[in-house]
Scaffold this motif. Structure first.
Motif, short mmCIF file in Angstrom:
data_model
loop_
_atom_site.label_atom_id
_atom_site.label_comp_id
_atom_site.label_asym_id
_atom_site.label_seq_id
_atom_site.Cartn_x
_atom_site.Cartn_y
_atom_site.Cartn_z
N ASN A 1 -10.75 -6.63 6.36
CA ASN A 1 -11.32 -5.24 6.17
C ASN A 1 -11.43 -4.66 4.70
O ASN A 1 -10.35 -4.97 3.83
N ILE A 2 -12.32 -3.89 4.47
CA ILE A 2 -12.59 -3.42 3.16
C ILE A 2 -12.38 -1.81 3.61
O ILE A 2 -13.28 -1.27 4.51
N VAL A 3 -11.53 -1.10 2.83
CA VAL A 3 -11.45 0.39 3.31
C VAL A 3 -11.62 1.13 1.94
O VAL A 3 -10.77 0.82 0.73
N VAL A 4 -12.41 2.49 2.16
CA VAL A 4 -12.48 3.29 0.96
C VAL A 4 -11.71 4.54 1.41
O VAL A 4 -12.20 5.29 2.32
N THR A 5 -10.76 4.97 0.72
CA THR A 5 -9.86 6.22 0.96
C THR A 5 -10.37 7.37 0.08
O THR A 5 -10.23 7.24 -1.27
N ARG A 6 -11.46 8.11 0.71
CA ARG A 6 -11.92 9.01 -0.14
C ARG A 6 -11.19 10.60 -0.13
O ARG A 6 -11.38 11.14 -0.93
N ARG A 7 -10.42 10.75 0.93
CA ARG A 7 -9.74 11.57 0.79
C ARG A 7 -8.67 11.56 2.05
O ARG A 7 -8.58 10.63 2.75
N SER A 8 -7.61 12.35 1.87
CA SER A 8 -6.39 12.20 2.73
C SER A 8 -6.37 13.36 3.59
O SER A 8 -6.55 14.48 3.23
N SER A 9 -6.34 13.14 5.05
CA SER A 9 -6.50 14.27 6.18
C SER A 9 -5.20 14.95 5.87
O SER A 9 -4.77 15.97 6.51
N PHE A 10 -4.10 14.44 5.31
CA PHE A 10 -2.71 15.20 5.17
C PHE A 10 -2.39 15.26 3.72
O PHE A 10 -2.01 14.51 2.84
N PRO A 11 -2.45 16.64 3.30
CA PRO A 11 -2.34 16.86 2.17
C PRO A 11 -0.98 16.53 1.55
O PRO A 11 0.11 16.70 1.89
N ASN A 12 -1.01 16.04 0.31
CA ASN A 12 0.20 15.60 -0.55
C ASN A 12 0.86 14.48 0.08
O ASN A 12 2.02 14.07 -0.49
N ARG A 13 0.39 13.77 1.12
CA ARG A 13 1.01 12.52 1.50
C ARG A 13 0.84 11.40 0.70
O ARG A 13 1.88 10.85 0.60
N ILE A 14 -0.50 11.11 0.09
CA ILE A 14 -0.59 9.98 -0.58
C ILE A 14 -0.32 10.27 -2.27
O ILE A 14 -0.81 11.31 -2.44
N LYS A 15 0.53 9.80 -2.56
CA LYS A 15 1.07 10.13 -4.14
C LYS A 15 0.49 8.86 -5.07
O LYS A 15 1.15 7.80 -5.03
N VAL A 16 -0.48 8.96 -5.75
CA VAL A 16 -1.16 7.92 -6.79
C VAL A 16 -0.34 8.09 -8.06
O VAL A 16 -0.72 8.92 -8.72
N ILE A 17 0.35 6.89 -8.67
CA ILE A 17 0.90 6.99 -9.98
C ILE A 17 0.24 5.96 -10.79
O ILE A 17 0.20 4.67 -10.49
N LEU A 18 -0.43 6.57 -11.66
CA LEU A 18 -1.28 5.94 -12.68
C LEU A 18 -0.41 5.48 -13.82
O LEU A 18 0.23 6.21 -14.49
N ILE A 19 -0.35 4.13 -14.29
CA ILE A 19 0.62 3.50 -15.26
C ILE A 19 -0.19 2.79 -16.46
O ILE A 19 -1.01 2.23 -15.94
N ALA A 20 -0.07 3.24 -17.61
CA ALA A 20 -0.56 2.75 -18.73
C ALA A 20 -0.33 1.38 -19.07
O ALA A 20 0.14 1.11 -20.38
N GLU A 21 -0.21 0.36 -18.15
CA GLU A 21 -0.16 -1.02 -18.31
C GLU A 21 -1.03 -1.79 -17.47
O GLU A 21 -1.76 -1.20 -16.47
N ASN A 22 -1.19 -3.13 -17.81
CA ASN A 22 -1.80 -4.08 -16.86
C ASN A 22 -0.73 -4.58 -15.83
O ASN A 22 0.03 -5.29 -16.27
N LEU A 23 -1.04 -4.11 -14.62
CA LEU A 23 -0.10 -4.55 -13.56
C LEU A 23 -0.76 -5.12 -12.30
O LEU A 23 -1.94 -4.39 -11.94
N GLY A 24 -0.28 -6.35 -11.73
CA GLY A 24 -0.82 -6.78 -10.50
C GLY A 24 -2.24 -7.61 -10.92
O GLY A 24 -2.57 -7.75 -11.96
N TYR A 25 -2.78 -7.64 -9.71
CA TYR A 25 -4.27 -8.19 -9.82
C TYR A 25 -5.49 -7.39 -9.86
O TYR A 25 -6.34 -7.63 -9.08
#
Length: 211
Positions: free
Chosen positions: A187-211
């Protein structure tokens, strides 16, 4: 911060504004250590926590930190039978928090993911009260098309090798658009918005992590 980290911070501020439009909370951390501190501060006390397959949450040190804390960790790897695996999955869906990374994030704040069994994507979309998405800035792309290209030709080959899957991309390093039983691209999923405000918390890190 270094010049590189400062550049990432400016980019992250732009993405965080886009995430806000999409009902998602965005944060920037200059290091893995800061990201772990942030997650521990945001997590509810005594939270039940599940997670999807993610090298990022291992590499940044979050899993080690959680193991030392007072949390209920729901580990699907402990299942010995299909019945136990299903029971653990049910607890994960109802968890207080779910931890994961994303295969790619666009400059416009869209999360783009490809998954095999899709338990990770199911929990991202619905179920756990909160979802924490830890993202190295190496996963930033311009748009959804670029995200899918990155995932198929960078993330998937590395993940199939890690999982010891015999797929075309594990042999060639390039997506073969396969349909075999070992494919991790159901499955390919594009999350363009959350139906539940503030539920999804995206933490951007200034490093190369994962693949």
């Amino acid at each position: 911060m270094t010049i590189r980290q400062t550049g990432f911070e400016k980019t992250a501020k732009t993405i965080i504004k886009e995430l806000e439009k999409r009902n998602m909370d965005g944060y920037f951390c200059e290091s893995s250590e800061k990201a772990v501190e942030l997650v521990l501060a945001l997590l509810p006390k005594n939270a039940s926590i599940g997670w999807g397959g993610s090298e990022t949450i291992k590499e940044c040190g979050l899993m080690d930190a959680l193991a030392k804390g007072d949390y209920e960790l729901i580990d699907r790897a402990t299942a010995k039978t299909p019945e136990e695996r299903r029971e653990i999955y049910g607890r994960t869906v109802m968890a207080d928090a779910f931890l994961m990374s994303t295969n790619a994030i666009t400059e416009n704040g869209e999360l783009v993911n490809i998954d095999g069994a899709s338990n990770r994507l199911a929990c991202l979309l619905h179920g756990p009260k909160e979802v924490y998405v830890l993202v190295g800035m190496n996963k930033l792309v311009s748009d959804v098309e670029a995200a899918i290209g990155r995932i198929r030709n960078t993330a998937c080959p590395a993940n199939t090798i890690r999982l010891d899957k015999k797929t075309p991309c594990s042999m060639t390093g390039k997506c073969g658009n396969c349909f075999g039983d070992e494919s991790i691209c159901s499955n390919i999923v594009v999350t363009r918005r959350s139906s539940f405000p503030n539920r999804i918390k995206v933490i951007l890190i200034a490093e190369n992590l994962g693949y």
